[in-house]
Design an enzyme around this catalytic site. Structure first.
Site, PDB file in Angstrom:
ATOM      1  N   GLY A  23       0.965  -1.319  -0.115  1.00 45.50           N
ATOM      2  CA  GLY A  23       0.113  -0.022  -0.263  1.00 45.50           C
ATOM      3  C   GLY A  23       0.933   1.299   0.103  1.00 45.50           C
ATOM      4  O   GLY A  23       0.544   2.150  -0.685  1.00 45.50           O
ATOM      5  N   ARG A  27       7.316   1.792   1.271  1.00 41.43           N
ATOM      6  CA  ARG A  27       7.257   0.356   1.474  1.00 41.43           C
ATOM      7  C   ARG A  27       7.929  -0.281   0.324  1.00 41.43           C
ATOM      8  O   ARG A  27       8.785  -1.077   0.129  1.00 41.43           O
ATOM      9  CB  ARG A  27       6.349  -0.140   1.833  1.00 41.43           C
ATOM     10  CG  ARG A  27       6.123  -1.664   2.350  1.00 41.43           C
ATOM     11  CD  ARG A  27       6.121  -2.245   3.605  1.00 41.43           C
ATOM     12  NE  ARG A  27       6.671  -1.723   4.689  1.00 41.43           N
ATOM     13  CZ  ARG A  27       6.530  -2.343   5.807  1.00 41.43           C
ATOM     14  NH1 ARG A  27       5.415  -3.024   6.018  1.00 41.43           N
ATOM     15  NH2 ARG A  27       7.378  -2.007   6.856  1.00 41.43           N
ATOM     16  N   ARG A  46       2.645  11.619  -8.437  1.00 44.23           N
ATOM     17  CA  ARG A  46       2.026  11.780  -6.927  1.00 44.23           C
ATOM     18  C   ARG A  46       2.940  10.877  -5.879  1.00 44.23           C
ATOM     19  O   ARG A  46       2.364  10.379  -5.053  1.00 44.23           O
ATOM     20  CB  ARG A  46       0.695  11.285  -7.227  1.00 44.23           C
ATOM     21  CG  ARG A  46      -0.148  11.992  -7.885  1.00 44.23           C
ATOM     22  CD  ARG A  46      -1.560  11.358  -7.906  1.00 44.23           C
ATOM     23  NE  ARG A  46      -2.564  12.019  -8.897  1.00 44.23           N
ATOM     24  CZ  ARG A  46      -3.762  12.640  -8.631  1.00 44.23           C
ATOM     25  NH1 ARG A  46      -3.981  12.662  -7.296  1.00 44.23           N
ATOM     26  NH2 ARG A  46      -4.245  13.502  -9.400  1.00 44.23           N
ATOM     27  N   ARG A  90      -0.795  -8.511  -4.401  1.00 47.66           N
ATOM     28  CA  ARG A  90      -0.494  -7.446  -3.289  1.00 47.66           C
ATOM     29  C   ARG A  90       0.024  -7.894  -1.838  1.00 47.66           C
ATOM     30  O   ARG A  90      -0.067  -9.060  -1.611  1.00 47.66           O
ATOM     31  CB  ARG A  90      -2.036  -6.984  -2.950  1.00 47.66           C
ATOM     32  CG  ARG A  90      -2.325  -6.124  -1.490  1.00 47.66           C
ATOM     33  CD  ARG A  90      -3.601  -5.522  -1.387  1.00 47.66           C
ATOM     34  NE  ARG A  90      -4.203  -5.467  -0.018  1.00 47.66           N
ATOM     35  CZ  ARG A  90      -3.520  -4.552   0.884  1.00 47.66           C
ATOM     36  NH1 ARG A  90      -2.603  -3.791   0.561  1.00 47.66           N
ATOM     37  NH2 ARG A  90      -4.193  -4.768   1.981  1.00 47.66           N
ATOM     38  N   SER A  93      -1.058  -5.261   4.997  1.00 39.97           N
ATOM     39  CA  SER A  93      -1.521  -5.775   6.297  1.00 39.97           C
ATOM     40  C   SER A  93      -3.068  -5.846   6.675  1.00 39.97           C
ATOM     41  O   SER A  93      -3.911  -5.252   5.628  1.00 39.97           O
ATOM     42  CB  SER A  93      -0.875  -4.653   7.450  1.00 39.97           C
ATOM     43  OG  SER A  93      -1.571  -3.360   7.147  1.00 39.97           O
ATOM     44  N   ASP A 208      -3.247  -5.858  13.307  1.00 41.14           N
ATOM     45  CA  ASP A 208      -3.781  -5.406  14.527  1.00 41.14           C
ATOM     46  C   ASP A 208      -5.126  -6.400  14.712  1.00 41.14           C
ATOM     47  O   ASP A 208      -5.478  -6.873  13.663  1.00 41.14           O
ATOM     48  CB  ASP A 208      -4.309  -3.871  14.449  1.00 41.14           C
ATOM     49  CG  ASP A 208      -5.127  -3.677  13.258  1.00 41.14           C
ATOM     50  OD1 ASP A 208      -4.204  -3.144  12.184  1.00 41.14           O
ATOM     51  OD2 ASP A 208      -6.147  -3.869  13.138  1.00 41.14           O
ATOM     52  N   ARG A 221       6.571  -5.428  13.399  1.00 42.50           N
ATOM     53  CA  ARG A 221       5.778  -5.539  11.798  1.00 42.50           C
ATOM     54  C   ARG A 221       6.958  -5.790  10.831  1.00 42.50           C
ATOM     55  O   ARG A 221       6.596  -6.516   9.830  1.00 42.50           O
ATOM     56  CB  ARG A 221       5.367  -4.074  11.555  1.00 42.50           C
ATOM     57  CG  ARG A 221       3.756  -4.120  11.680  1.00 42.50           C
ATOM     58  CD  ARG A 221       2.853  -3.212  11.116  1.00 42.50           C
ATOM     59  NE  ARG A 221       3.504  -1.631  11.262  1.00 42.50           N
ATOM     60  CZ  ARG A 221       3.273  -0.991  12.474  1.00 42.50           C
ATOM     61  NH1 ARG A 221       2.558  -1.340  13.333  1.00 42.50           N
ATOM     62  NH2 ARG A 221       3.744   0.198  12.365  1.00 42.50           N
TER      63      ARG A 221
END
Ligand code: HPA
Length: 238
Positions: A23, A27, A46, A90, A93, A208, A221
């Site tokens: 996402g 990353r 962007r 993809r 998380s 989470d 993480r």
């Protein structure tokens, strides 16, 4: 039709047939720097960074998707339709909907359930459930076995809303539909793959829990993220 409104690259040969999509565009940068060699940056429009490099000598692209279905919908469509991409994995998380999942568990999505109108709006006949590609998933299961990484395969909820007002009532409703966790992108990715006859799947780490309300630290993480990336990269080069 390249460049596209959101990707400035004019040489489609600089994008690999398989793209990993986190996402967060930073990353994507971190994945490229950590796992790939011979890296070239292929997008910055962007600040949605994309990179192509090699993993074990084979070309792989990593490209940020942004958060939510409209965003991954745009980038994955342009990669599939205009840049010759065949497979998108993809890597994200999710929040757990069940106490059977622990923080850092790795999930391989086999179905995305959604209230989103994305598929219907784009013209696909309206199902609330879209499937991940079986070939990619079989490869992921094999890679996880080989790497000795436990994998939970299941249906997830692709939600349009991060801050819902109904809390556990809302979560229970989707858990009743068989969803083990929640994220916000897979349904649109799978819709594009279906519409364009391409392949897509999704690997998630549990960041989470909507049941226990525990959350991960950044450092922890990172560790579980590495396990998921190793699986995704093996799938990408098979
Ligand atoms: N909700 C939606 N998307 C998410 C979550 C969540 O709790 N955690 C990680 N991605």
């Amino acid at each position: 039709m390249i460049p596209t409104p959101h990707i400035s690259l004019t040489d489609k040969n600089l994008i690999a047939k398989t793209v990993l999509m986190p996402g967060d565009p930073l990353r994507a940068k971190m994945i490229a720097e950590t796992f790939l060699t011979d890296v070239v940056q292929i997008n910055a429009v962007r600040n949605m960074f994309g990179y192509t490099g090699k993993y074990k000598g084979k070309p792989v692209t990593v490209f940020g998707s942004g958060m939510g279905m409209p965003s991954i919908g745009i980038y994955s469509y342009e990669l599939f339709a205009f840049y010759g991409v065949e497979n998108i994995i993809r890597v994200g998380s999710c929040g757990a909907y069940t106490k059977d999942l622990n923080l850092y568990d790795v999930i391989l999505v086999n179905e995305a359930y959604s209230e989103s109108s994305y598929a219907k709006t784009m013209g696909l006949t309206g199902s609330k459930v879209l499937k991940a590609n079986k070939t990619l998933n079989n490869r992921a299961v094999k890679a996880a076995e080989k790497l000795n990484i436990p994998l939970t395969v299941g249906r997830i909820h692709s939600s349009d809303v991060f801050y819902n007002l109904k809390g556990s009532v809302h979560e229970a409703r989707f858990n009743e539909q068989g969803c083990i966790a929640v994220e916000m992108e897979s349904f649109a990715l799978f819709a594009n793959a279906k519409a364009l006859n391409k392949k897509a799947t999704c690997l998630l780490t549990v960041s989470d829990s909507l049941v226990t309300h525990e959350a991960t630290t950044a450092e922890e993480r990172q560790k579980s993220f590495t396990k998921m990336m190793e699986i995704a990269l093996e799938v990408a080069i098979k």
